[in-house]
Design a protein around this motif. Structure first.
Motif, short mmCIF file in Angstrom:
data_model
loop_
_atom_site.label_atom_id
_atom_site.label_comp_id
_atom_site.label_asym_id
_atom_site.label_seq_id
_atom_site.Cartn_x
_atom_site.Cartn_y
_atom_site.Cartn_z
N ASN A 1 -12.82 -28.64 37.43
CA ASN A 1 -12.05 -27.96 35.79
C ASN A 1 -12.63 -26.86 35.21
OD1 ASN A 1 -9.87 -29.30 37.78
ND2 ASN A 1 -8.99 -29.72 35.87
N THR A 2 -13.90 -27.72 35.30
CA THR A 2 -14.77 -25.87 34.68
C THR A 2 -15.82 -25.49 36.02
OG1 THR A 2 -16.50 -27.68 35.03
CG2 THR A 2 -15.40 -27.47 33.14
N PHE A 3 -15.54 -24.05 35.17
CA PHE A 3 -17.11 -23.09 36.24
C PHE A 3 -18.27 -22.37 35.05
CE2 PHE A 3 -16.77 -18.37 37.95
CZ PHE A 3 -18.12 -18.63 39.27
N ARG A 4 -18.64 -23.43 35.15
CA ARG A 4 -19.94 -22.32 33.89
C ARG A 4 -21.31 -22.52 34.13
NH1 ARG A 4 -19.02 -28.11 30.18
NH2 ARG A 4 -16.77 -27.17 30.05
N ILE B 1 -12.91 -10.54 36.05
CA ILE B 1 -12.75 -10.32 37.34
C ILE B 1 -11.60 -9.35 37.33
CG2 ILE B 1 -12.60 -10.88 39.34
CD1 ILE B 1 -14.21 -13.98 37.94
N THR B 2 -12.01 -8.02 37.27
CA THR B 2 -10.67 -7.52 37.37
C THR B 2 -10.58 -6.94 38.83
OG1 THR B 2 -12.10 -5.86 36.03
CG2 THR B 2 -10.74 -6.57 35.10
N LYS C 1 -6.66 -27.37 45.90
CA LYS C 1 -6.55 -27.87 44.91
C LYS C 1 -6.77 -27.34 43.95
CE LYS C 1 -4.02 -32.72 44.31
NZ LYS C 1 -4.98 -33.83 43.82
N ASP C 2 -8.31 -26.49 44.43
CA ASP C 2 -9.89 -25.61 43.53
C ASP C 2 -9.09 -24.15 43.63
OD1 ASP C 2 -10.46 -28.04 42.25
OD2 ASP C 2 -12.03 -28.58 43.94
N VAL C 3 -8.87 -24.05 44.93
CA VAL C 3 -8.89 -22.67 45.66
C VAL C 3 -7.52 -21.96 44.35
CG1 VAL C 3 -8.22 -20.82 47.30
CG2 VAL C 3 -9.90 -22.98 47.83
N LYS C 4 -6.56 -22.82 44.20
CA LYS C 4 -4.90 -22.31 43.47
C LYS C 4 -5.60 -22.68 42.32
CE LYS C 4 -1.35 -23.78 47.25
NZ LYS C 4 -0.25 -25.03 47.18
N LEU C 5 -6.17 -23.14 41.70
CA LEU C 5 -6.72 -23.27 39.75
C LEU C 5 -7.36 -22.14 39.61
CD1 LEU C 5 -7.13 -25.08 37.06
CD2 LEU C 5 -9.37 -26.54 38.55
N PRO D 1 -4.78 -17.89 39.61
CA PRO D 1 -4.04 -18.11 38.57
C PRO D 1 -4.34 -17.03 37.33
CG PRO D 1 -3.21 -20.05 39.19
CD PRO D 1 -4.55 -19.77 39.57
N GLN D 2 -5.78 -17.29 37.39
CA GLN D 2 -6.35 -17.37 36.62
C GLN D 2 -7.12 -16.08 36.71
OE1 GLN D 2 -9.07 -20.53 34.69
NE2 GLN D 2 -8.65 -21.73 36.50
N LEU D 3 -7.18 -15.08 37.72
CA LEU D 3 -7.14 -14.18 38.56
C LEU D 3 -6.72 -13.05 37.40
CD1 LEU D 3 -8.48 -14.83 41.89
CD2 LEU D 3 -9.75 -14.27 40.59
N PRO D 4 -7.26 -12.19 37.23
CA PRO D 4 -6.33 -10.81 37.12
C PRO D 4 -5.86 -9.67 37.90
CG PRO D 4 -8.75 -11.26 35.71
CD PRO D 4 -9.21 -11.71 36.07
N ASN D 5 -6.32 -9.50 38.69
CA ASN D 5 -5.62 -8.57 39.66
C ASN D 5 -5.92 -9.50 41.07
OD1 ASN D 5 -4.75 -5.95 40.61
ND2 ASN D 5 -6.60 -5.27 39.83
#
Length: 259
Positions: free
Chosen positions: A161-164, A191-192, A209-213, A216-220
Motif C-alpha cells: 500500500n505504498t508507492f514511494r 496525476i491530473t 486488489k492493487d489496481v483497485k487501490l 480511487p486516488q487518481l484525480p481524473n
C-alpha cells in the motif's frame, strides 16, 4: 526513464507531429513510468490526452507471483548485479540468446517448459498463450533492465500500500537524497491527466486488489476495466492470441471517444 526519457520522447513526438497532446499507452513498468513522470513533472499532464494503463503497476503489495520469494534477498541481488554486471539485469547478449535458444526453442517439450515458466511468473493462461509463441516471445524478452529499477519494485512489494521513491537503505543516505530519513511517496494527486486502468483478474503481478487501490486516488479516472476472460494474465496484453476481442477493441473505443 520517468524524469528524462519519457518526457524527451513526448516532446519529440509533439514537435514532429505539430500536435499539442499525445495519448500514452503503457504496459506494466510502462505504466509506472507514466505515474512517476506525471507526479514528479506535473507539467507533462497538460501534454497527455489520456493514459491507458495495461496491467497497471503502482502498488505491488498483493502480488502472488513466485518472484515474491526473491524479495527478502533483493538487497543481495542488487549488490551482486552492481558488482558483476555493472547494474544491468538480463541485458541481451549472444550468450543469453544462445541459452534461451538451447533451453526453450529446440523442440515442443522445451517450449512447454518455458511456457510454464511464464505462467509461474505472470499467471497461467494456456488458452491464450500457446507453446509455439515462446520462440518469438524470447526473441524480444527479456530485453534487459536496470538492477536499481528491479530493486525499487521489490520495495513496493515489501511495503504494501505504498508507492514511494527509491529507498537507499539507511536514514542517513535517504537524508542526503530527500532531506528525510524515509523516501517520500509519489504524489498521485498530481496525476491530473485522464487515466484508464485495464487489467486481468488472473494477473499475479498487477493484482486486482492493487489496481483497485490505485484507481480511487487518481484525480481524473476515466475507466476501471477488467478484461472479460477469467484466465487473463499479465503478459496476455502482449501475447494473447485473441487480443482484439479481449481488449484491443476496448482500447480503440476509448481512443475514439477522446477525439
Amino acid at each position: 526513464m520517468a524524469l528524462y526519457d519519457s518526457p524527451a520522447c513526448i516532446d519529440f513526438i509533439l514537435k514532429k507531429t505539430n500536435k499539442d497532446k499525445v495519448t500514452y499507452i503503457g504496459h506494466s513498468l510502462g505504466t509506472t513510468v507514466f505515474y512517476v513522470m506525471s507526479s514528479m513533472r506535473p507539467e507533462y499532464n497538460e501534454k497527455i490526452l489520456a493514459h491507458l494503463s495495461l496491467a497497471p503497476v503502482a502498488y505491488l503489495g498483493h502480488m502472488t507471483s513466485i518472484v515474491r520469494l526473491l524479495v527478502p534477498i533483493a538487497p543481495v541481488i542488487y549488490e551482486t548485479i552492481n558488482t558483476l554486471f555493472h547494474g544491468e539485469l538480463l541485458s541481451r547478449s549472444p550468450l543469453l540468446d544462445e541459452a534461451l535458444k538451447l533451453f526453450c526453442t529446440l523442440n515442443k517439450a522445451q517450449m512447454i517448459f518455458c511456457q510454464n515458466l511464464i505462467f509461474v511468473i505472470f499467471g497461467k493462461d494456456p488458452d491464450q498463450v500457446k507453446p509455439t509463441i515462446v520462440p518469438a516471445y524470447l526473441g524480444h524478452d527479456p530485453a534487459g533492465a536496470s538492477g536499481k529499477t528491479v530493486y525499487h519494485l521489490s520495495q513496493f512489494v515489501r511495503n504494501p500500500n505504498t508507492f514511494r521513491q527509491f529507498d537507499y537503505g539507511s536514514p542517513a543516505e535517504n537524508l542526503q537524497h530527500y532531506n528525510s530519513p524515509t523516501p517520500p511517496d509519489y504524489n498521485i494527486s498530481a496525476i491530473t491527466a485522464k487515466v484508464a486502468l485495464i487489467y486481468g483478474q488472473n494477473d499475479l503481478l498487477a493484482t486486482e486488489k492493487d489496481v483497485k487501490l490505485l484507481y480511487p486516488q487518481l484525480p481524473n479516472p476515466i475507466g476501471l476495466i477488467r478484461v472479460k476472460f477469467p484466465a487473463f494474465m499479465h503478459q496476455d496484453f502482449i501475447l494473447a492470441k485473441d487480443s482484439v476481442p479481449l481488449f484491443a477493441n476496448k482500447i480503440l473505443q476509448i481512443l475514439n471517444s477522446l477525439k
